[in-house]
Design a protein around this motif. Structure first.
Motif, PDB file in Angstrom:
ATOM      1  N   ASP A  32       0.805  -1.377   0.107  1.00 36.42           N
ATOM      2  CA  ASP A  32      -0.183  -0.124   0.052  1.00 36.42           C
ATOM      3  C   ASP A  32       0.963   1.251   0.117  1.00 36.42           C
ATOM      4  N   GLY A  33       0.194   2.347   0.010  1.00 39.84           N
ATOM      5  CA  GLY A  33       0.691   3.802  -0.067  1.00 39.84           C
ATOM      6  C   GLY A  33       1.741   3.803   1.039  1.00 39.84           C
ATOM      7  N   ASN A  34       1.440   3.357   2.101  1.00 38.10           N
ATOM      8  CA  ASN A  34       2.073   3.790   3.390  1.00 38.10           C
ATOM      9  C   ASN A  34       3.206   2.523   3.789  1.00 38.10           C
ATOM     10  N   GLY A  35       3.735   1.638   2.560  1.00 40.58           N
ATOM     11  CA  GLY A  35       4.791   0.818   2.693  1.00 40.58           C
ATOM     12  C   GLY A  35       4.398  -0.369   3.368  1.00 40.58           C
ATOM     13  N   ASP A  36       3.057  -0.804   3.787  1.00 39.19           N
ATOM     14  CA  ASP A  36       2.728  -2.050   4.331  1.00 39.19           C
ATOM     15  C   ASP A  36       2.138  -2.848   3.336  1.00 39.19           C
ATOM     16  N   VAL A  37       2.734  -4.103   3.643  1.00 42.03           N
ATOM     17  CA  VAL A  37       2.207  -5.185   2.750  1.00 42.03           C
ATOM     18  C   VAL A  37       0.924  -5.848   3.181  1.00 42.03           C
ATOM     19  N   HIS A  38      -0.019  -6.185   2.416  1.00 43.43           N
ATOM     20  CA  HIS A  38      -1.194  -6.961   2.626  1.00 43.43           C
ATOM     21  C   HIS A  38      -1.314  -8.281   1.923  1.00 43.43           C
ATOM     22  N   ALA A  39      -2.343  -9.182   2.593  1.00 46.40           N
ATOM     23  CA  ALA A  39      -2.544 -10.380   1.700  1.00 46.40           C
ATOM     24  C   ALA A  39      -3.853 -10.747   1.915  1.00 46.40           C
ATOM     25  N   ILE A  40      -4.435 -10.866   0.896  1.00 47.02           N
ATOM     26  CA  ILE A  40      -6.253 -11.357   1.361  1.00 47.02           C
ATOM     27  C   ILE A  40      -6.358 -12.587   0.181  1.00 47.02           C
ATOM     28  N   GLY A  41      -7.398 -13.213   0.418  1.00 47.42           N
ATOM     29  CA  GLY A  41      -7.903 -14.265  -0.488  1.00 47.42           C
ATOM     30  C   GLY A  41      -7.866 -13.742  -1.971  1.00 47.42           C
ATOM     31  N   ASP A  42      -7.497 -14.500  -2.927  1.00 40.43           N
ATOM     32  CA  ASP A  42      -7.520 -13.779  -4.168  1.00 40.43           C
ATOM     33  C   ASP A  42      -9.179 -13.976  -4.924  1.00 40.43           C
ATOM     34  N   VAL A  43      -9.667 -14.791  -4.662  1.00 33.21           N
ATOM     35  CA  VAL A  43     -10.806 -15.299  -5.211  1.00 33.21           C
ATOM     36  C   VAL A  43     -12.091 -14.371  -4.684  1.00 33.21           C
ATOM     37  N   CYS A  44     -12.694 -13.529  -5.473  1.00 31.19           N
ATOM     38  CA  CYS A  44     -13.870 -12.756  -5.023  1.00 31.19           C
ATOM     39  C   CYS A  44     -15.087 -13.550  -4.837  1.00 31.19           C
ATOM     40  N   HIS A  46     -18.230 -12.998  -4.851  1.00 32.77           N
ATOM     41  CA  HIS A  46     -19.285 -12.748  -5.754  1.00 32.77           C
ATOM     42  C   HIS A  46     -19.197 -13.736  -6.871  1.00 32.77           C
ATOM     43  N   GLY A  47     -18.015 -14.055  -7.219  1.00 32.96           N
ATOM     44  CA  GLY A  47     -17.818 -14.778  -8.609  1.00 32.96           C
ATOM     45  C   GLY A  47     -16.457 -15.286  -8.496  1.00 32.96           C
ATOM     46  N   ASP A  48     -15.916 -16.090  -9.537  1.00 33.41           N
ATOM     47  CA  ASP A  48     -14.643 -16.846  -9.786  1.00 33.41           C
ATOM     48  C   ASP A  48     -13.838 -15.916 -10.464  1.00 33.41           C
ATOM     49  N   VAL A  49     -13.546 -14.613  -9.802  1.00 29.12           N
ATOM     50  CA  VAL A  49     -12.650 -13.765 -10.383  1.00 29.12           C
ATOM     51  C   VAL A  49     -11.507 -13.466  -9.309  1.00 29.12           C
ATOM     52  N   SER A  50     -10.180 -12.951 -10.160  1.00 22.45           N
ATOM     53  CA  SER A  50      -9.015 -12.826  -9.293  1.00 22.45           C
ATOM     54  C   SER A  50      -8.938 -11.357  -9.014  1.00 22.45           C
ATOM     55  N   LEU A  51      -8.915 -11.284  -7.529  1.00 27.70           N
ATOM     56  CA  LEU A  51      -9.037  -9.830  -7.156  1.00 27.70           C
ATOM     57  C   LEU A  51      -7.727  -9.222  -7.541  1.00 27.70           C
ATOM     58  N   ALA A  52      -6.625  -9.778  -7.670  1.00 26.63           N
ATOM     59  CA  ALA A  52      -5.418  -9.427  -8.058  1.00 26.63           C
ATOM     60  C   ALA A  52      -5.267  -8.367  -9.236  1.00 26.63           C
ATOM     61  N   GLU A  53      -6.544  -8.903 -10.136  1.00 30.51           N
ATOM     62  CA  GLU A  53      -6.876  -8.410 -11.484  1.00 30.51           C
ATOM     63  C   GLU A  53      -7.397  -6.928 -11.296  1.00 30.51           C
ATOM     64  N   PRO A  81     -21.941  -5.886  -5.387  1.00 27.84           N
ATOM     65  CA  PRO A  81     -22.598  -7.170  -5.009  1.00 27.84           C
ATOM     66  C   PRO A  81     -22.150  -8.127  -3.983  1.00 27.84           C
ATOM     67  N   ALA A  82     -20.761  -8.139  -3.902  1.00 27.72           N
ATOM     68  CA  ALA A  82     -20.264  -9.306  -2.694  1.00 27.72           C
ATOM     69  C   ALA A  82     -20.782  -8.828  -1.337  1.00 27.72           C
ATOM     70  N   TYR A  83     -21.112  -9.831  -0.671  1.00 30.63           N
ATOM     71  CA  TYR A  83     -21.295  -9.533   0.709  1.00 30.63           C
ATOM     72  C   TYR A  83     -20.569 -10.321   1.655  1.00 30.63           C
ATOM     73  N   GLU A  84     -19.779 -11.416   1.282  1.00 31.60           N
ATOM     74  CA  GLU A  84     -19.191 -12.222   1.995  1.00 31.60           C
ATOM     75  C   GLU A  84     -17.570 -11.777   1.965  1.00 31.60           C
ATOM     76  N   PRO A  85     -16.954 -11.907   3.356  1.00 29.33           N
ATOM     77  CA  PRO A  85     -15.707 -11.472   3.412  1.00 29.33           C
ATOM     78  C   PRO A  85     -14.630 -12.425   2.551  1.00 29.33           C
ATOM     79  N   VAL A  86     -13.437 -12.105   2.268  1.00 28.20           N
ATOM     80  CA  VAL A  86     -12.431 -12.811   2.041  1.00 28.20           C
ATOM     81  C   VAL A  86     -11.389 -12.983   3.283  1.00 28.20           C
ATOM     82  N   PRO A  87     -10.468 -14.065   3.270  1.00 30.73           N
ATOM     83  CA  PRO A  87      -9.631 -14.044   4.362  1.00 30.73           C
ATOM     84  C   PRO A  87      -8.514 -13.210   4.235  1.00 30.73           C
TER      85      PRO A  87
END
Ligand code: FES
Length: 108
Positions: A32-44, A46-53, A81-87
């Motif tokens: 991120d803009g503060n220099g912190d690194v984050h990792a979340i589940g890549d699959v949205c 709401h659908g089978d879509v890569s969040l990294a894109e 439309p997504a309402y469930e969180p990713v890890p």
């Protein structure tokens, strides 16, 4: 399970997500803009879509398909439309190595 190296810190571009896989678990890793690194589940959720894109804005990663923005801090979608969180995964930095244990998620 132990944390595994997923990439070099110097490989990450600010406000850009990359997709990595650790033991078959897909993740979106973001510097991120503060220099912190984050990792979340890549699959949205709401659908089978890569969040990294998708698009990084402040501390969110927006799905390119229908626009749900997921918090990099909590994994929660901030709009439909997504309402469930990713890890959200715990990230360790060791020198230039970014390390993640896929079994270690943040309690949020
Ligand atoms: S697939 Fe991500 S918001 Fe629809």
């Amino acid at each position: 399970m132990t944390a595994q190296r997923v990439c070099a810190l110097s490989e990450l571009e600010q406000d850009t997500a990359i997709r990595v896989e650790v033991d078959g678990v897909p993740m979106a890793v973001v510097l991120d803009g503060n220099g912190d690194v984050h990792a979340i589940g890549d699959v949205c959720t709401h659908g089978d879509v890569s969040l990294a894109e998708g698009f990084v804005e402040d501390d969110t990663l927006e799905c390119w398909a229908h626009g749900s923005a997921f918090s990099l801090l909590t994994g929660k979608p901030l709009n439909l439309p997504a309402y469930e969180p990713v890890p959200v995964y715990v990230v360790e930095i060791d020198g230039d190595d970014v390390l993640i244990d896929p079994a270690l998620t943040k309690e949020v």
